[in-house]
Design an enzyme around this catalytic site. Structure first.
Site, PDB file in Angstrom:
ATOM      1  N   ASP A 129      16.071 -69.977  68.468  1.00 31.79           N
ATOM      2  CA  ASP A 129      14.666 -69.804  67.982  1.00 31.79           C
ATOM      3  C   ASP A 129      14.049 -71.248  67.822  1.00 31.79           C
ATOM      4  OD1 ASP A 129      12.409 -69.254  66.471  1.00 31.79           O
ATOM      5  OD2 ASP A 129      13.517 -67.879  65.233  1.00 31.79           O
TER       6      ASP A 129
ATOM      7  N   HIS B 218      11.860 -67.403  69.742  1.00 30.80           N
ATOM      8  CA  HIS B 218      11.479 -66.762  68.620  1.00 30.80           C
ATOM      9  C   HIS B 218      11.008 -65.177  68.929  1.00 30.80           C
ATOM     10  CE1 HIS B 218       9.857 -66.223  64.553  1.00 30.80           C
ATOM     11  NE2 HIS B 218       8.465 -65.995  64.837  1.00 30.80           N
TER      12      HIS B 218
ATOM     13  N   SER C  31       9.650 -62.111  62.110  1.00 24.05           N
ATOM     14  CA  SER C  31       8.900 -63.311  61.642  1.00 24.05           C
ATOM     15  C   SER C  31       8.688 -63.598  60.167  1.00 24.05           C
ATOM     16  CB  SER C  31       7.867 -63.814  62.457  1.00 24.05           C
ATOM     17  OG  SER C  31       7.812 -65.308  62.253  1.00 24.05           O
TER      18      SER C  31
END
Length: 809
Positions: free
Chosen positions: A748, A782, A675
């Site tokens: 995601d 994610h 991330s």
């Protein structure tokens, strides 16, 4: 070693952004491969049993142990899902998509340590939630099946479980299990009957049109929003529910009309229900929590007796972190009173940019809600939460993002005494965190524990020697604190609940370097510790891998830290420096003092993670995990004003730390992160030559695609275009001359980290002649859930490092 920045103009940013959205294929000839698996010792880490959870009964007599399964397979993760208004749901059974569930439960008698076997549980337990009745006599379970969510009831005295509901629950928000305080039953959302499922239209009937009409409505980059009228119809169909009461005697009662309910709590005396309902008009620009919402008070027959607030569509909030809606918000019951509402309301239009001495006011209003609300306190910051022991002792927190300041007030709800400041502090300062109060159950109510004007606090106990959780007795009058207990070496022990306030017995969870976390009863008066569980080592083949909390400084003197993992049997005198992976996540701070503080404990159980890079210690790598990457902006400066310069200093310091210890070969160091850590990795490769390669998972690389702020940055791209371009590795892809492995979930859902971000950076590096590999994991969000996806991720990472670090001997 910092590569020069090339700041661009607005025209360049907008031109590049347009190019990124043009729909270019990921690569000219994408490679299709089957899922691969890493070495067996890595597979065994992935398949190791997860740590169990624990929940203490309200009376402190019984501990509920919850166990969770290994990772699901790709078939489960590939199940149908709908993306509606910022939520992902499984339409087959009205649940959250890919929900984690409890696969086994057991009960432990806190006094004797005896395990109580529960008869009658589902053979394939998949409980989405477990909730104690306030009297401790029952546990409610939300059991997931392929087609529905069932409500189950566990009778503690009989140690028996049975199906409780005759109608399926609607768990699209997660299971809502709201017990009455008298433990006679609970309220929940059930699937609405009689609705007609919308037909799926593949041929459009017209365009989708949105219009701003000159109204200022900035918004951060959201995903999974409603897209069209069909999405609106599906949102109505799946999120509409019926509020139903389930009595422990078997009775069922439907309350109120069918609606899209988003909140449900019962008053402490069980006379009223506080109910929130999402209403139209919906928005295609913001998620469900910005939709219009009406909050009402019902009686127990489901009849409206008071409308608390009708909140309109909130699609025009400022992007600042302290921005809030106008009108009544954060509405709850005062936990010590029979039926008294508490809420906050902004006095600055909800806009942090407006100058104001008082920003929030907190009010209360007692049943039958006929009298005017009574103000409890004026706040100079934003309301946080409220917790009461009685009417004379109500604690109210407030905090402010911009200066990281927090205040705690002692408020007399009768109005006889003026509010009294208990403490004011920086919530960034972990070393001086006084902790959070313990609560006790009285008549089914969670109340602030208070004895002779003193409360009990617990916190992580962060210090220069690592986290050492504590229990303190705090005097609300003198503001003095007395330490009752502190975690001691060689263990890391955390309080999990107050068992008996008079006897000063607590439920704790204790672990050691070689000892998995187990639950204990700690008696402070007698200084006794009694074990309730005994967990076997989940991955014995990793015993021998060493972990050390190391500290070092970067070139400007800022203290930093990391966890160093070394292979089992490693001897630097014999084996020499190793190829090394540094794994990190940048964090912003307003002070160097806060940035330098250490987190974690050297006495935590050495559980080798597959999500972090620790597993690489089994493959002959040195691992610097959780390496601090502080980005500091003191005074009027903002952290991101010098993001690149500080990032490179951090990287230099981490490499030097490993090299000085003699465990790292400075010519064979990789950097990785997930991330914002992926964003960090790409930036580091673009702006320095410190690392030989990088691994970037699920990142965002072009900040002009998140124009109204990102991470903790509150400025927009139009406020400071050079900042956005300078911090975007996409615009510096020509300087990424080290190999970069990018992995991204193809599905995601995280704000800003669209899969397109990785696709376009890959295209840029490829087009400029750089070396990159892009791995898109099907159906993954994610974070990656399927066992096949995780194992393939580990295969990719290990193979990449073997090629670009190990093979560089």
């Amino acid at each position: 070693m910092i590569k020069s920045l090339k700041l661009s103009t607005v025209a360049l940013a907008l031109t590049a952004s347009a190019a990124l959205t043009s729909g270019i294929a990921v690569q000219a000839n994408p490679v299709k491969v089957n899922y691969q698996q890493p070495a067996q010792e890595i597979i065994d880490i992935v398949d190791a049993a997860s740590s169990p959870g624990g929940s203490l009964s309200p009376d402190g007599d019984v501990l509920l142990i919850t166990n969770y399964p290994a990772l699901p397979d790709i078939t489960d993760v590939s199940a149908e899902q709908l993306k509606l208004a910022g939520r992902r749901i499984n339409p087959a059974n009205y649940t959250v998509s890919q929900a984690r569930y409890i696969s086994a439960i057991e009960l432990v008698d806190v006094t004797t340590g005896e395990k109580l076997k529960i008869e009658g549980l589902p053979s394939d337990l998949k409980a989405l939630g477990a909730s104690w009745a306030p009297n401790g006599d029952y546990i409610a379970l939300a059991q997931q099946t392929p087609t529905e969510v069932q409500l189950w009831l566990v009778d503690i005295a009989k140690a028996e479980a049975k199906v409780w509901s005759s109608m399926p629950l609607n768990a699209v928000w997660g299971p809502r299990l709201e017990w009455r305080h008298d433990s006679s039953g609970l309220y929940s959302y059930t699937v609405a009957e009689g609705l007609i499922k919308p037909a799926l239209h593949t041929v459009p009937t017209g365009p989708v049109i949105t219009e701003s009409a000159g109204r200022t409505a900035p918004g951060r980059t959201y995903q999974d929003l409603l897209q069209n009228k069909q999405d609106e119809a599906l949102f109505d169909y799946y999120f509409t529910s019926q509020i139903t009461f389930f009595g422990v005697d078997g009775g069922e009662q439907e309350l109120g009309p069918q609606a899209i309910y988003s909140g449900l709590t019962t008053s402490p005396d069980d006379s009223y229900l506080l109910v929130s309902e999402i209403q139209r008009p919906y928005s295609y620009a913001v998620p469900y929590y910005r939709f219009p919402e009406t909050t009402r008070v019902w009686n127990t027959a489901g009849e409206n007796v008071y409308t608390v607030v009708e909140q309109p569509l909130a699609d025009n909030l400022p992007i600042a972190f302290d921005a809030v809606v106008q009108g009544r918000r954060s509405i709850s019951w005062r936990n010590d009173a029979d039926a008294t509402l508490v809420w906050a309301a902004a006095t600055d239009q909800g806009d942090p940019a407006v100058d104001a001495i008082v920003r929030d006011q907190v009010f209360q209003q007692a049943a039958p809600f006929k009298d005017a609300p009574q103000k409890l306190v004026d706040l100079s910051k934003r309301f946080g939460r409220v917790l009461a022991a009685d009417a004379q002792h109500v604690l109210i927190w407030e905090r402010w993002w911009a200066d990281r300041d927090e205040k705690l007030w002692l408020v007399d709800a009768t109005g006889e005494r003026e509010p009294e400041l208990v403490w004011e502090r920086s919530w960034e300062d972990r070393y001086n965190d006084p902790g959070q109060p313990f609560t006790v159950k009285k008549n089914g109510r969670d109340l602030l524990y208070l004895n002779d004007g003193k409360i009990l606090l617990t916190g992580t106990g962060a210090s220069a020697e690592g986290d050492r959780p504590f229990i303190d007795r705090f005097d609300l009058s003198s503001k003095e604190s007395e330490r009752l207990w502190r975690s001691e070496a060689p263990y890391f022990e955390r309080p999990r609940g107050l068992i008996d306030a008079t006897e000063l017995t607590f439920l704790t969870q204790r672990e050691g370097v070689s000892d998995p976390a187990d639950f204990f009863v700690r008696d402070l008066d007698d200084n006794e510790l009694t074990a309730l569980t005994e967990t076997p080592h989940p991955m014995p083949h990793t015993v021998g891998i060493s972990r050390e909390l190391i500290t070092y400084t970067r070139e400007d003197g800022l203290a930093m830290s990391a966890e160093l993992y070394l292979p089992a049997g490693y001897d630097k005198a014999i084996d020499g420096p190793l190829p090394t992976i540094v794994w990190a996540y940048p964090r912003e701070y307003k002070s160097s003092a806060a940035a330098a503080q250490i987190s974690g404990s050297p006495y935590e159980f050495v559980r080798i993670s597959y999500w972090a890079p620790q597993y690489l210690a089994t493959q002959g790598y040195a691992v610097l995990d959780s390496a601090t990457m502080p980005i500091v902006g003191e005074g009027d400066a903002r952290p991101n004003d010098s993001f690149i310069e500080q990032l490179v200093m951090n990287g230099k310091a981490a490499i030097k730390a490993g090299t000085d210890l003699g465990v790292t070969d400075p010519e064979r160091v990789a950097l990785g992160g997930h991330s914002y850590g992926a964003f960090m990795t790409a930036n580091m490769l673009a702006h320095s030559d410190l690392f030989k390669t990088g691994i970037a998972r699920s990142g965002a690389y072009n900040r002009s695609l998140t124009p109204f702020g990102f991470q903790r940055e509150e400025r927009t791209v139009w406020d400071d275009t050079d900042l956005y371009i300078g911090m975007s590795p996409f615009f510096h892809a020509d300087k990424i001359n080290e190999p970069l492995l990018m992995i991204h979930g193809a599905n995601d859902n995280n704000s800003g980290t669209f899969p397109m971000q990785s696709e376009r950076l890959y295209q840029a590096i490829k087009g400029l002649g750089g070396t990159a590999r892009l791995v898109m994991l099907p159906h993954e969000s994610h974070g990656y859930r399927a066992r096949e996806s995780v194992l393939h991720m580990l295969w990719e990472q290990t193979r990449w490092l073997d090629v670009y670090l190990k093979d560089q001997d």
